[in-house]
Design an enzyme around this catalytic site. Structure first.
Site, short mmCIF file in Angstrom:
data_model
loop_
_atom_site.label_atom_id
_atom_site.label_comp_id
_atom_site.label_asym_id
_atom_site.label_seq_id
_atom_site.Cartn_x
_atom_site.Cartn_y
_atom_site.Cartn_z
CB CYS A 156 63.12 51.30 56.56
SG CYS A 156 63.00 49.57 56.05
N GLY A 215 67.49 46.11 47.94
CA GLY A 215 67.99 47.13 47.02
C GLY A 215 68.74 48.23 47.72
#
EC number: 1.2.1.59
Length: 335
Positions: A156, A215
């Site tokens: 997301c 990440g």
């Protein structure tokens, strides 16, 4: 003549699975034909109707192993397989299996849906494992799809930051950037203090502001390789169940003003990134963007330029926006 909707088999009825289900009710191009989860029918019935973030969906119910929603054509068989190879994707003529359990994230594991008869697999998270899986961010690099059987919808936050980075880099050039996502807590955190592989995530999610890793910066450079070595970032988990915002601070190649930057975002929102990147000048807070189908919505009031450094704030519903992109990618990879 209208083409047939993309037939989706949904594996996992957790946060993303349930958001995908609700998003699909507003799509004429994608239909969910089967749902698999280890929850029993009564639990799926309950979670299809009631949600602490999205509210009640009246008329959603499971009867005789089928989920339906009153007033719609929605109808999906319910299954409870722990082995993806045993799913009836072949019988259901599934075009794309959505792997949304968070468990089968390697290419080998996700490919079990192919063995079950799905034509393609879309993982609803960044991939894991040594064998590469292409991450597609709709509106940014989805056109690089080259027929792969297994792809990822990235994360997301990656979906939130890469459209913004794309606009800034194409319009002004990015020399370097730091992102901080102020992110709603997730199910990977603890309700009360308890064990977790990441020490700070051992603390109660609804009681603390928790600095942690993300990440997204690395993933962004995989999606936009021209930014390799130019981005880094972190996350701050905060005590809200949904609704997040990313702060993106960049050193641009060009000298710009706030008006220059905002105009670039407004043009993108009305042009090539329409439906993916939005903009707002309203005095919104995180609860106001719940149910927002955009991947990201730039807060124009907060754009700031000081001595060559540019700061952007961009909102995102980290569940529903991402789930809408799952539908978009599924449609694209089956064209």
């Amino acid at each position: 003549m209208m083409s047939e909707p993309v037939r989706v088999g949904l594996n996992g009825f957790g946060r993303i699975g349930r958001n995908v289900f609700r998003a699909s009710l507003h799509s004429d191009d994608v239909e969910i034909v089967g749902i698999n989860d280890v929850m029993d029918d009564s639990e799926i019935d309950y979670f299809a109707q009631y949600d602490s973030v999205m509210g009640e969906l009246e008329g959603a119910s499971v009867d005789d192993g089928v989920l339906t929603v009153d007033g719609t054509d929605f109808e999906a068989g319910i299954f409870h397989e722990t082995d993806p190879t045993q799913l009836p994707w072949d019988d259901l003529d599934v075009d794309v299996a959505f792997e949304a359990t968070g468990i089968f994230r390697t290419k080998e594991d996700a490919s079990q849906h192919l063995d079950a008869g799905a034509d393609k697999v879309l993982i609803s998270a960044p991939p894991k494992g040594d064998e590469p899986v292409k991450q597609l961010v709709y509106g940014v690099n989805h056109d690089e799809y080259d027929g792969e059987d297994v792809v990822s919808n990235a994360s997301c936050t990656t979906n939130s930051i890469t459209p913004v980075a794309k606009v800034l880099d194409e319009e002004f050039g990015i020399n370097a950037g730091q992102l901080t996502t102020v992110h709603a807590y997730t199910g990977s955190q603890n309700l009360m203090d308890g064990p977790n592989g990441k020490p700070r995530r051992r603390r109660a999610a609804a009681e603390n502001i928790i600095p942690t890793s993300t990440g997204a910066a690395q993933a962004a450079t995989e999606v936009l390789p021209e930014l390799e070595g130019k981005l880094d970032g972190m996350a701050i988990r905060v005590p809200v169940p949904n609704g997040s915002i990313t702060e993106f601070v960049v050193d641009l190649d060009d000298d710009v003003t706030e008006s220059d930057v905002n105009a670039a975002f407004e043009d993108a929102a009305a042009g090539e990134l329409e439906g993916v990147l939005g903009v707002t000048s309203d005095d919104v807070v995180s609860s106001d963007i719940l149910g927002d189908p955009y991947s990201t919505q730039v807060d124009l009031q907060s754009t700031n330029v000081v001595s060559g450094m540019t700061k952007i704030l961009t909102w995102y519903d980290n569940e529903y926006g991402f789930s809408n992109r799952m539908l978009d990618v599924a449609e694209y990879i089956t064209e």
